[in-house]
Design an enzyme around this catalytic site. Structure first.
Site, PDB file in Angstrom:
ATOM      1  N   LYS A  49       0.813  -1.222   0.000  1.00 25.22           N
ATOM      2  CA  LYS A  49       0.000   0.000   0.000  1.00 25.22           C
ATOM      3  C   LYS A  49       0.847   1.274   0.000  1.00 25.22           C
ATOM      4  CE  LYS A  49      -3.374  -2.913   0.453  1.00 25.22           C
ATOM      5  NZ  LYS A  49      -4.092  -3.399  -0.734  1.00 25.22           N
ATOM      6  N   TYR A 263     -12.484 -14.069   3.756  1.00 25.29           N
ATOM      7  CA  TYR A 263     -11.442 -13.063   3.913  1.00 25.29           C
ATOM      8  C   TYR A 263     -10.915 -13.070   5.344  1.00 25.29           C
ATOM      9  CZ  TYR A 263      -9.131  -8.538   4.163  1.00 25.29           C
ATOM     10  OH  TYR A 263      -8.205  -7.550   4.355  1.00 25.29           O
ATOM     11  N   TYR A 289      -3.269 -11.919   3.024  1.00 31.23           N
ATOM     12  CA  TYR A 289      -2.990 -11.683   1.603  1.00 31.23           C
ATOM     13  C   TYR A 289      -1.863 -12.551   1.064  1.00 31.23           C
ATOM     14  CZ  TYR A 289      -6.039  -7.604   1.545  1.00 31.23           C
ATOM     15  OH  TYR A 289      -7.133  -6.790   1.601  1.00 31.23           O
TER      16      TYR A 289
END
Length: 336
Positions: A49, A263, A289
Site C-alpha cells: 500500500k 477473507y 494476503y
C-alpha cells in the site's frame, strides 16, 4: 506513460529487492521462483500500500487536506500504512475497521496492525460486517467537513485510479530489474483483493508490451467479481495515464480457489505456505494476503501449471506484522 506528471510524495524505499528463492524452488521441484520484495517498502514495516500512498497522499496534500480517512478489516495492512503516512506528513488520520472474521481473540483485536494504527496516532472506530464501508467512511467524512475539516478519503486498499499508479510504477521498476539481471520471466503471481495492485500492474505491463502473464490469487471475492473489479479499475487507470484501451478483459486473470472460508480466515493451505516460506527462505508472509497468494503459487506448481524450466516472480505484498494478530492460528506451544 509519464508518471512524473502526477503529484507524488516519496514514502517508500525503492526499488524493492528482486531476489531468487533457490531453496523454495528446489523444495517444490518446479519452476525457478523469484520474489519481488514489496514487503520491504519501509513505511511502518512495509507493504504494497505504500506505493499507492505515494500518489494518494500527494493528492491529499495538493487538496489541502488536514485529515485523511480510510477503511479496512480489523487487521488491515492498508490502514496501518495510511496511519503511518499521515503521521509522517503531520496529518490527522481516522480509520474505520470492519469485523470481517468474527474473531474475538485479544491479539487479533489489539495487536499487529491495530497496535501500529494506535502508535501512529490514528483515531479508530469499528463497524460490523456486511456494510458498504466506503459509504460509511464518506458519511463520517461529511460530518467532519460540516465541522470545518478538510477531509480526504481513501478507499479500501487505496484502490482507485490514483492509488493504482503506484503499481504502474512497480511494473516499470520490475521490467528494469528483469533487464538488468538478464531475467526472462514467464509469469508474475501475487495476491489480489481490493484490485488496485493487480489493476496497476496489468496496466503498466500492457502499456510496455511486456508480454508477461499476470495472475492474481484472490483473497476475498469470487472469480467473476474479482476479475470485473480489477478490469474496471485498470480501464480507469489506463485512461488516467492517457493510454485508454491498452488493457483488454482477457488480460485480467484471477484464481480464487485459495480463499478458504473467507477473507482474513487462514485455510490449511495458507498456514502451509507461511511455514514453507519461513523454513526455506526465511521470508514471513501474512495470513490474509501474501500467504493465500503463495498458497496458490505452491499448489499450481504442484499441479504442473507452472513448469520446470520456467521463471516465476512472486510479488510479496507485505503484512507480516499481522502474524502477531493471528497467534491463535499457530500451535506455538505444540512446537516448543
Amino acid at each position: 506513460m509519464n508518471l512524473a506528471r502526477f503529484p507524488r510524495i516519496r514514502l517508500a524505499h525503492l526499488p524493492t529487492p528482486l531476489e531468487p528463492m533457490p531453496r523454495l524452488s528446489k523444495a517444490l521441484g518446479g519452476p525457478d521462483i523469484w520474489i519481488k520484495r514489496d514487503d520491504c517498502t519501509g513505511l511502518s514495516t512495509g507493504g504494497n500500500k505504500t506505493r499507492k500512498l505515494e500518489f494518494l497522499m500527494a493528492e491529499a496534500v495538493e487538496q489541502g487536506a488536514d485529515i485523511v480517512l480510510t477503511q479496512g478489516a480489523t487487521q488491515s495492512n492498508h490502514a496501518r500504512q495510511t496511519a503511518a503516512a499521515a503521521a509522517k506528513l503531520g496529518m490527522d488520520c481516522h480509520i474505520l475497521l470492519e469485523d470481517r472474521t468474527g474473531y474475538n481473540h485479544e491479539n487479533y483485536k489489539y495487536n499487529g496492525n491495530v497496535l501500529l494504527d494506535v502508535l501512529h496516532g490514528a483515531s479508530v472506530e469499528h463497524r460490523g460486517p456486511g456494510l458498504d464501508m466506503n459509504a460509511e467512511m464518506e458519511t463520517v467524512a461529511d460530518a467532519m467537513r460540516a465541522k470545518g475539516r478538510n477531509a480526504y478519503t481513501i478507499p479500501g486498499g487505496g484502490s482507485n485510479a490514483t492509488g493504482a499508479l503506484g503499481y504502474v510504477n512497480c511494473a516499470l521498476e520490475m521490467m528494469g530489474q528483469f533487464v538488468t539481471q538478464g531475467l526472462a520471466v514467464d509469469h508474475i503471481v501475487h495476491a489480489t483483493g481490493s484490485a488496485g495492485t493487480q489493476a496497476g500492474l496489468i496496466t503498466g505491463l500492457k502499456a510496455m508490451n511486456a508480454q508477461i502473464p499476470l495472475l492474481g490469487i484472490g483473497v476475498r471475492a469470487p472469480k467473476p467479481k474479482q476479475e470485473e473489479n480489477v478490469y474496471a479499475l485498470a480501464v480507469k487507470t489506463a485512461e488516467k495515464l492517457g493510454c485508454p484501451g491498452v488493457v483488454e478483459r482477457a488480460d485480467v486473470v484471477a484464481n480464487t480457489d485459495y480463499v478458504g472460508e473467507g477473507y482474513g480466515i487462514p485455510a490449511d493451505s495458507t498456514l502451509e505456505a507461511i511455514d514453507i516460506f519461513a523454513r526455506t527462505e526465511a521470508i514471513l508472509l501474512d495470513p490474509v494476503y501474501s500467504a493465500k497468494g503463495a498458497a496458490g503459487l505452491i499448489d499450481l506448481i504442484r499441479k504442473g501449471h507452472f513448469k520446470q524450466g520456467e521463471t516465476v516472480v512472486f510479488l510479496h505484498t507485505g503484512g507480516a506484522i499481522g502474524l502477531t494478530g493471528y497467534s491463535h492460528s499457530f500451535d506455538v506451544a505444540g512446537r516448543i
